[in-house]
Scaffold this motif. Structure first.
Motif, short mmCIF file in Angstrom:
data_model
loop_
_atom_site.label_atom_id
_atom_site.label_comp_id
_atom_site.label_asym_id
_atom_site.label_seq_id
_atom_site.Cartn_x
_atom_site.Cartn_y
_atom_site.Cartn_z
N ARG A 549 0.85 -1.18 0.00
CA ARG A 549 0.00 0.00 0.00
C ARG A 549 0.89 1.24 0.00
O ARG A 549 2.08 1.18 0.35
CB ARG A 549 -0.92 0.02 1.22
N LEU A 550 0.33 2.34 -0.44
CA LEU A 550 0.98 3.63 -0.35
C LEU A 550 0.22 4.43 0.70
O LEU A 550 -1.00 4.59 0.60
CB LEU A 550 0.98 4.35 -1.70
N GLU A 551 0.93 4.90 1.70
CA GLU A 551 0.31 5.51 2.88
C GLU A 551 -0.14 6.94 2.56
O GLU A 551 0.50 7.92 2.92
CB GLU A 551 1.30 5.50 4.04
N ASN A 552 -1.27 7.02 1.84
CA ASN A 552 -1.84 8.31 1.50
C ASN A 552 -3.31 8.11 1.20
O ASN A 552 -3.74 6.99 0.89
CB ASN A 552 -1.13 8.93 0.28
N PRO A 582 7.50 1.96 -10.99
CA PRO A 582 6.49 1.51 -11.96
C PRO A 582 5.86 0.16 -11.60
O PRO A 582 4.66 -0.04 -11.81
CB PRO A 582 7.30 1.40 -13.27
N LEU A 583 6.66 -0.76 -11.02
CA LEU A 583 6.10 -2.07 -10.64
C LEU A 583 5.12 -1.92 -9.49
O LEU A 583 4.08 -2.59 -9.46
CB LEU A 583 7.22 -3.03 -10.27
N VAL A 584 5.44 -1.06 -8.52
CA VAL A 584 4.53 -0.82 -7.40
C VAL A 584 3.21 -0.23 -7.92
O VAL A 584 2.12 -0.68 -7.54
CB VAL A 584 5.17 0.13 -6.37
N GLY A 589 -2.66 -1.04 -9.21
CA GLY A 589 -3.65 -0.58 -10.15
C GLY A 589 -3.64 0.93 -10.33
O GLY A 589 -4.67 1.55 -10.60
N CYS A 590 -2.46 1.53 -10.20
CA CYS A 590 -2.31 2.98 -10.30
C CYS A 590 -1.57 3.39 -11.57
O CYS A 590 -0.89 4.42 -11.60
CB CYS A 590 -1.55 3.51 -9.08
N ASP A 592 0.94 2.41 -15.19
CA ASP A 592 2.17 1.70 -15.54
C ASP A 592 3.43 2.51 -15.23
O ASP A 592 4.54 2.02 -15.45
CB ASP A 592 2.17 1.34 -17.03
N GLY A 593 3.29 3.75 -14.77
CA GLY A 593 4.46 4.57 -14.48
C GLY A 593 4.43 5.10 -13.07
O GLY A 593 3.39 5.09 -12.39
N GLY A 594 5.58 5.55 -12.59
CA GLY A 594 5.67 6.10 -11.25
C GLY A 594 7.05 6.67 -11.01
O GLY A 594 8.00 6.33 -11.71
N VAL A 595 7.16 7.52 -10.02
CA VAL A 595 8.42 8.18 -9.69
C VAL A 595 8.79 7.85 -8.26
O VAL A 595 7.95 7.91 -7.35
CB VAL A 595 8.32 9.71 -9.87
N LEU A 596 10.04 7.50 -8.04
CA LEU A 596 10.54 7.18 -6.71
C LEU A 596 10.99 8.46 -6.03
O LEU A 596 11.92 9.13 -6.48
CB LEU A 596 11.71 6.20 -6.82
N GLU A 597 10.32 8.82 -4.93
CA GLU A 597 10.69 10.02 -4.17
C GLU A 597 11.60 9.59 -3.03
O GLU A 597 11.20 9.47 -1.88
CB GLU A 597 9.44 10.71 -3.62
N SER A 598 12.86 9.34 -3.35
CA SER A 598 13.79 8.81 -2.36
C SER A 598 14.47 9.89 -1.55
O SER A 598 15.17 9.60 -0.59
CB SER A 598 14.85 7.95 -3.05
N LYS A 599 14.29 11.16 -1.93
CA LYS A 599 14.99 12.22 -1.23
C LYS A 599 14.32 12.60 0.09
O LYS A 599 14.92 13.23 0.94
CB LYS A 599 15.06 13.47 -2.12
N GLN A 600 13.05 12.20 0.26
CA GLN A 600 12.36 12.52 1.50
C GLN A 600 12.77 11.53 2.58
O GLN A 600 12.58 10.32 2.43
CB GLN A 600 10.85 12.47 1.30
N PRO A 601 13.34 12.00 3.71
CA PRO A 601 13.81 11.10 4.75
C PRO A 601 12.65 10.42 5.47
O PRO A 601 11.55 11.00 5.58
CB PRO A 601 14.59 12.01 5.69
N LEU A 602 12.89 9.22 5.95
CA LEU A 602 11.89 8.54 6.75
C LEU A 602 11.79 9.22 8.11
O LEU A 602 12.78 9.75 8.62
CB LEU A 602 12.28 7.06 6.94
N PRO A 603 10.62 9.19 8.72
CA PRO A 603 10.48 9.79 10.05
C PRO A 603 11.31 9.03 11.08
O PRO A 603 11.53 7.83 10.96
CB PRO A 603 8.98 9.66 10.33
#
Length: 639
Positions: A549-552, A582-584, A589-590, A592-603
């Protein structure tokens, strides 16, 4: 000082001029769909490095394809199609005319390497010299070769087993399986290649095989060569149908970890290799230690697939495995005359019966087929004892030749060929016969979000049915989870929490101790006896049920979380590739494309993560197939 200033350019010019005379630099295509597709890499100083895509175009890609014997260029691709390279960047501003025989012969300027990064790695996609068409994947079908006039079919008389092995190696599809007849994938079309392939068998590509002079004999489109490749093999056993399980991945053979290897997986492999059915699955390491990598892939075969490649596969979160735990299998061996098989059922141990005679599978007809006859068949197929004998319904009857009529068994015979096959006792209308053995029983979880959660269903006597939730508890659910190699029970659910089933309700009042090997070994009412409706169907959630899941609030953006072992946890971004997003998105079901936002630090502080080092590649069709670190619940500070 003036003299020194004149010498340096002359020496530099001389070095650049003589460099091609040292021999063309080795080149390869990496991390693509095969050896003729991928990121361009050049070998210098015994080290592989990449090529910058400054000025990279199809003329450059054409030289790479030519140098590799991969036909002509389809496209000059860029880094976003492949996993990012590593190591040095050897070449930049490559400007080929397209006529050079090697990439290192092309004009290039290494001074611009300093302005490049691996995000600008060049790639190439070539036609290849050979392809397989008409099959169910790129690794099976009719053989076609590409020359300057396009694709041409290869005549079966110009093609042998050694050439078949080279084709599979060239396509990075493993090794060739025997093909019984020419053109099992339909007739060819178009032109036919007029030369004989004279492969020795050890060539790395088909373009390296010697060819004979053009032949003038006509070749019918019904006599086109065909190949079926396999990524699987059995080694270190007494025959080709016994041994350690090895899997080929992008041209590299490695052992398969035995942790998740089970009877259904082994049966599919035995049938795929033409080795009959599985006799036993020995403990890991039974056939010695392998060499090379150990693949942790977890196959989820149901038993009816024609190849393990058709089974769902999970690699995500797999724990490391050593060669002491290499998977093994013992198959019955290739079919021989008087071999039996059951077709059209839900497993290899139920269905309409056929017998092999003189290389042809034929129907078995009878007018008085009974349990004594069925018992002999089940014993011969090693499917445990007989459960039912039946006459096949008209809609399910076979259409092939008849192999056997009017067989009569006493019930003690070791095989059907030892029974009386005289027609003297046959007095009624003979029809196709069916068999159900105890070994056909199966359990599954359906209508959940994955194979390890959902409504409990049992396959019994050739029919799927449900289980009533009366007295259903964690001990019962644990048996199901263990039987499915899904860990242990997180939840024993009732009241049709995964939806109502249909058809039979096979079991009621199930009372397991928790140690049973199968649900039907538990205490329960007799098969089919119950006082329930489908609104009371039992369900299970196992510890190895996984979900994303994506927490949003919109469900298609936010922090990535994975459900495992009954807990939601986040995913670390260390080593995560661009293919992951893209696989996520596809999995959820969102799109075939997507962007990885890896610059945001985890809490920091409160919060846990399940996974890290997720490394999806272009060949992965599902997020769950991506390799990663093992499942490990850890704090955010650790990822």
């Amino acid at each position: 000082m003036g003299t020194e200033g004149l010498r340096c350019p002359q020496v530099l010019w001389l070095l650049l001029w003589v460099q091609p005379c040292r021999g063309a630099a080795e080149v390869r295509l990496a991390d693509g769909s095969g050896c003729c597709d991928g990121r361009v890499e050049v070998k210098r100083q015994e080290q592989w490095g990449t090529v910058c895509d400054l000025y990279w175009d199809e003329d450059d890609a054409a030289v790479v394809c030519k140098q590799l014997g991969c036909g002509s260029a389809i496209s000059a691709t860029r880094s976003e199609r492949f996993v990012l390279g590593s190591g040095p960047i050897w070449m930049a501003e490559v400007q080929c005319r397209g006529t050079e025989s090697a990439l290192s012969d092309c004009k290039h300027d290494e001074r611009f390497v300093q302005f490049c990064a691996h995000t600008r790695d060049a790639g190439a996609t070539c036609t290849g010299f050979v392809r397989l068409v008409g099959g169910d994947s790129r690794c099976s079908g009719r053989v076609e070769i590409h020359d300057r006039d396009g694709w041409k079919s290869v005549c079966d008389s110009h093609f042998g087993p050694k050439a078949a092995d080279v084709v599979c190696r060239d396509l990075q599809c493993g090794t060739a399986l025997p093909v019984p007849t020419a053109s099992p994938f339909g007739e060819g079309t178009g032109a036919i290649w007029d030369r004989e392939l004279q492969c020795v068998g050890n060539e790395s590509s088909l373009s390296s095989c010697p060819t004979g002079t053009p032949r003038v004999q006509p070749c019918a489109q019904t006599s086109i060569a065909a190949v079926t490749c396999t990524r699987f093999r059995l080694v270190n056993g007494s025959t080709a149908c016994v041994g350690r399980v090895e899997v080929g991945v992008q041209g590299t053979w490695g052992s398969l970890c035995a942790s998740r290897w089970d009877l259904m997986d082994a049966h599919v492999l035995c049938r795929h290799l033409g080795c009959g059915f599985v006799v036993s699955v020995p403990e890991g390491g039974h056939f010695g230690r392998g060499t090379g990598p150990v693949w942790n892939d977890w196959f989820h075969c149901e038993g009816t697939e024609s190849s393990p490649d058709q089974c769902p596969v999970t690699a995500l979160g797999a724990s490391p495995c050593s060669h002491e735990n290499d998977a093994a299998v013992i198959c019955s061996g290739p079919p021989h005359n008087a071999s039996l098989r059951l077709v059209g059922g839900g497993s290899r141990c139920d269905g309409r019966m056929e017998i092999l005679q003189r290389g042809t599978w034929g129907r078995v007809l009878d007018d008085q087929w009974g349990m004594e006859d069925t018992g002999v068949v089940c014993r011969q197929l090693r499917c445990e004892e007989a459960e039912a004998a039946y006459i096949v319904p008209r809609a399910e009857r076979g259409t092939g030749p008849v192999g056997l009529r009017g067989v009569r068994c006493a019930g003690h015979e070791a095989g059907l060929s030892l029974c009386d096959a005289s027609l003297r006792r046959a007095v009624g209308v003979m029809e196709d016969v069916g068999v159900v053995c105890r070994g056909s029983r199966q359990v599954r979880l359906v209508d959940g979000a994955g194979r390890c959660a959902g409504r409990v269903e049992i396959y019994y006597r050739g029919r799927w049915g449900t289980v009533c939730d009366d007295a259903w508890d964690t001990a019962d659910a644990n048996v199901v989870c263990r039987q499915l190699s899904c860990g242990w029970a997180v939840e024993a659910a009732g009241s049709a929490c995964s939806g109502e089933g249909s058809g039979h309700i096979w079991l009621d009042g199930v009372n397991c101790s928790g140690d049973e090997s199968a649900l039907w070994n538990c205490s329960a009412e007799a098969w089919g006896q119950h006082d329930c409706g489908h609104k009371e169907d039992a369900g299970v959630v196992c510890s190895e049920f996984v979900a994303l899941r994506l927490e949003n609030s919109d469900g298609c953006s936010g922090r990535l979380q994975v459900f495992y072992n009954g807990t939601w946890g986040s995913v670390g971004s260390n080593s995560m590739t661009a293919y992951t997003a893209p696989l996520v998105c596809k999995e959820l079901g969102c799109g075939d494309g997507g962007v990885l936002e890896s610059k945001q630090p985890l809490p920091q502080g409160n919060g846990t993560a399940w996974l890290d080092h997720v490394q999806c590649g272009e060949s992965n069709s599902s997020f769950w197939q991506c390799p990663s670190g093992p499942w490990q619940l850890q704090s955010y500070d650790d990822v």
